[in-house]
Design an enzyme around this catalytic site. Structure first.
Site, short mmCIF file in Angstrom:
data_model
loop_
_atom_site.label_atom_id
_atom_site.label_comp_id
_atom_site.label_asym_id
_atom_site.label_seq_id
_atom_site.Cartn_x
_atom_site.Cartn_y
_atom_site.Cartn_z
N ARG A 47 -14.42 -35.32 -53.07
CA ARG A 47 -14.22 -36.22 -51.93
C ARG A 47 -14.72 -37.63 -52.21
O ARG A 47 -14.60 -38.49 -51.33
CB ARG A 47 -15.02 -35.68 -50.75
CG ARG A 47 -14.19 -35.06 -49.65
CD ARG A 47 -15.18 -34.45 -48.70
NE ARG A 47 -14.73 -34.30 -47.37
CZ ARG A 47 -14.32 -33.14 -46.86
NH1 ARG A 47 -14.24 -32.07 -47.60
NH2 ARG A 47 -14.00 -33.06 -45.60
N ARG A 78 -7.76 -27.12 -32.75
CA ARG A 78 -8.03 -26.08 -33.76
C ARG A 78 -9.10 -25.09 -33.25
O ARG A 78 -10.04 -25.47 -32.56
CB ARG A 78 -8.54 -26.71 -35.06
CG ARG A 78 -9.00 -25.65 -36.07
CD ARG A 78 -9.20 -26.20 -37.44
NE ARG A 78 -10.27 -27.18 -37.52
CZ ARG A 78 -10.60 -27.81 -38.64
NH1 ARG A 78 -9.95 -27.56 -39.76
NH2 ARG A 78 -11.56 -28.72 -38.63
N LYS A 91 -5.07 -28.50 -45.31
CA LYS A 91 -5.51 -28.05 -46.64
C LYS A 91 -5.93 -26.57 -46.59
O LYS A 91 -5.51 -25.77 -47.42
CB LYS A 91 -6.69 -28.90 -47.14
CG LYS A 91 -6.39 -30.40 -47.19
CD LYS A 91 -7.56 -31.21 -47.69
CE LYS A 91 -8.79 -31.20 -46.82
NZ LYS A 91 -8.63 -31.85 -45.50
N ARG A 95 -14.80 -38.89 -39.12
CA ARG A 95 -14.39 -38.21 -40.36
C ARG A 95 -13.18 -38.91 -40.98
O ARG A 95 -13.07 -39.03 -42.20
CB ARG A 95 -14.08 -36.73 -40.08
CG ARG A 95 -15.34 -35.90 -39.85
CD ARG A 95 -15.08 -34.63 -39.08
NE ARG A 95 -14.18 -33.72 -39.72
CZ ARG A 95 -13.52 -32.74 -39.08
NH1 ARG A 95 -13.68 -32.57 -37.78
NH2 ARG A 95 -12.73 -31.94 -39.75
N ARG A 137 -14.94 -25.66 -33.83
CA ARG A 137 -15.96 -26.25 -34.71
C ARG A 137 -16.66 -27.40 -34.00
O ARG A 137 -16.04 -28.17 -33.26
CB ARG A 137 -15.30 -26.75 -36.00
CG ARG A 137 -15.47 -25.80 -37.15
CD ARG A 137 -14.64 -26.16 -38.34
NE ARG A 137 -14.84 -27.51 -38.85
CZ ARG A 137 -14.26 -27.96 -39.96
NH1 ARG A 137 -13.46 -27.17 -40.66
NH2 ARG A 137 -14.47 -29.20 -40.38
P1 AP5 Z 1 -6.62 -27.03 -41.36
O1 AP5 Z 1 -5.82 -26.26 -42.36
O2 AP5 Z 1 -7.86 -26.39 -40.83
O3 AP5 Z 1 -6.93 -28.51 -41.92
P2 AP5 Z 1 -7.87 -28.99 -43.10
O4 AP5 Z 1 -7.11 -30.03 -43.86
O5 AP5 Z 1 -8.40 -27.82 -43.88
O6 AP5 Z 1 -8.98 -29.71 -42.22
P3 AP5 Z 1 -10.58 -29.65 -42.18
O7 AP5 Z 1 -10.98 -30.25 -40.85
O8 AP5 Z 1 -11.10 -28.29 -42.47
O9 AP5 Z 1 -10.91 -30.62 -43.29
P4 AP5 Z 1 -12.16 -31.45 -43.45
O10 AP5 Z 1 -11.83 -31.98 -44.77
O11 AP5 Z 1 -12.52 -32.44 -42.45
O12 AP5 Z 1 -13.34 -30.38 -43.22
P5 AP5 Z 1 -14.25 -29.58 -44.22
O13 AP5 Z 1 -14.49 -28.26 -43.64
O14 AP5 Z 1 -13.73 -29.68 -45.62
O15 AP5 Z 1 -5.63 -27.42 -40.16
C1 AP5 Z 1 -6.12 -28.14 -39.04
C2 AP5 Z 1 -5.43 -27.62 -37.76
O16 AP5 Z 1 -4.05 -27.93 -37.81
C3 AP5 Z 1 -5.51 -26.08 -37.57
O17 AP5 Z 1 -5.64 -25.79 -36.21
C4 AP5 Z 1 -4.15 -25.57 -38.11
O18 AP5 Z 1 -3.74 -24.37 -37.47
C5 AP5 Z 1 -3.24 -26.75 -37.75
N1 AP5 Z 1 -2.18 -26.94 -38.73
C6 AP5 Z 1 -2.28 -26.87 -40.09
N2 AP5 Z 1 -1.10 -27.14 -40.66
C7 AP5 Z 1 -0.23 -27.39 -39.62
C8 AP5 Z 1 1.13 -27.76 -39.55
N3 AP5 Z 1 1.88 -27.92 -40.66
N4 AP5 Z 1 1.69 -27.96 -38.33
C9 AP5 Z 1 0.95 -27.82 -37.21
N5 AP5 Z 1 -0.35 -27.46 -37.20
C10 AP5 Z 1 -0.93 -27.26 -38.40
O19 AP5 Z 1 -15.57 -30.46 -44.18
C11 AP5 Z 1 -16.42 -30.48 -43.05
C12 AP5 Z 1 -17.65 -31.33 -43.36
O20 AP5 Z 1 -18.38 -30.76 -44.48
C13 AP5 Z 1 -17.38 -32.77 -43.81
O21 AP5 Z 1 -17.23 -33.64 -42.70
C14 AP5 Z 1 -18.63 -33.08 -44.63
O22 AP5 Z 1 -19.74 -33.35 -43.82
C15 AP5 Z 1 -18.92 -31.77 -45.34
N6 AP5 Z 1 -18.26 -31.67 -46.66
C16 AP5 Z 1 -17.31 -30.74 -47.02
N7 AP5 Z 1 -16.94 -30.93 -48.30
C17 AP5 Z 1 -17.65 -31.99 -48.75
C18 AP5 Z 1 -17.69 -32.70 -49.99
N8 AP5 Z 1 -16.90 -32.34 -51.02
N9 AP5 Z 1 -18.53 -33.76 -50.11
C19 AP5 Z 1 -19.34 -34.12 -49.07
N10 AP5 Z 1 -19.35 -33.51 -47.87
C20 AP5 Z 1 -18.51 -32.46 -47.71
#
Ligand code: AP5
Length: 212
Positions: free
Chosen positions: A88, A127, A13, A172, A161
């Site tokens: 979410r 990552r 994402k 997660r 991270r």
């Molecule tokens: P990346 O693009 O970083 O993936 P992502 O989908 O953004 O994953 P996140 O881990 O950031 O999502 P998340 O939803 O768990 O975390 P968030 O920060 O929102 O890609 C991942 C890896 O793959 C990278 O290394 C990239 O280079 C590689 N990659 C990407 N595309 C690729 C491809 N096509 N081929 C190969 N490699 C590829 O949330 C963290 C925490 O915050 C949550 O656990 C929660 O505690 C809290 N939080 C955040 N938002 C909320 C909410 N709305 N409500 C409640 N708690 C929340």
């Protein structure tokens, strides 16, 4: 352009949102990045959110909804936005609908990046991110520069991270399947969902996205 990016952790994402932001000059709103910034600055929100994030649990809805309210209605979003990691839960999705209604607007699409759990674990354990600007790397698919400087901001701040350990990633994923996956039906029933295969290489996924 007003989009929601849905999908499990590690679906890509944030990676795809960075490309769309650059191409269309829309705001990229990542609730994860906003929360990590609050944790880093040790704000009251950051102090409250930290324990949930470290354990891979969701931060309570009311904290998230309050955090996002001013951002979406602010000047940075006048050309549109991509919501990455929000909503979410069903209450977050309902709150977003109300907020957009108050603003006299609505969502264009919710894009679901479909990626299986084992691909997620492999991507997230490899990552790396820049803790200064949020740039995303992957030791296998998109490695950080050899000198360790972020190619976006030039700082020596590329890290792993804290929630990217296998145990927390699996937690997660469980939270995603239990609490976030029901939003697929929420947006399908409103005629807003587009599902794309997120397992191909980054540019192939971007090409699929451009078709939507
Ligand atoms: P990346 O693009 O970083 O993936 P992502 O989908 O953004 O994953 P996140 O881990 O950031 O999502 P998340 O939803 O768990 O975390 P968030 O920060 O929102 O890609 C991942 C890896 O793959 C990278 O290394 C990239 O280079 C590689 N990659 C990407 N595309 C690729 C491809 N096509 N081929 C190969 N490699 C590829 O949330 C963290 C925490 O915050 C949550 O656990 C929660 O505690 C809290 N939080 C955040 N938002 C909320 C909410 N709305 N409500 C409640 N708690 C929340």
């Amino acid at each position: 352009m007003k989009l929601v990016f849905l999908g499990p952790p590690g679906a890509g994402k944030g990676t795809q949102a960075a490309s769309v932001k650059e191409a269309y000059s829309v705001a990229h709103i990542s609730t994860g990045d906003m929360l990590r910034d609050n944790v880093k600055r040790e704000t009251p929100l950051g102090r409250e959110a930290k324990a949930f994030m470290d354990e891979g649990k969701l931060v309570p809805d009311e904290l998230i909804i309050n955090m996002i309210r001013n951002t979406i209605s602010g000047d940075a979003c006048t050309k549109g936005f991509i919501l990455d990691g929000f909503p979410r839960t069903a209450p977050q999705a309902e709150a977003l609908d109300v907020l957009l209604q108050e603003m006299g607007t609505s969502l264009d699409r919710a894009i679901l990046f479909d990626v299986d759990d084992e691909t997620v674990v492999s991507r997230l354990t490899s990552r790396r991110v820049c803790s200064s600007c949020g740039a995303i790397y992957n030791v296998h698919f998109d490695p950080p520069p050899e000198d360790g400087r972020c190619r976006n901001c030039g700082n020596l701040t590329i890290v792993q991270r804290k929630d990217d350990t296998e145990a927390v990633i699996r937690k997660r994923l469980q939270v995603y399947h239990d609490q976030t996956a029901p939003l697929i039906e929420y947006y399908t029933s409103r005629g807003l969902l587009s599902r794309i295969d997120g397992t191909g290489p980054k540019d192939a996924v971007l090409a699929l996205l451009a078709e939507r």
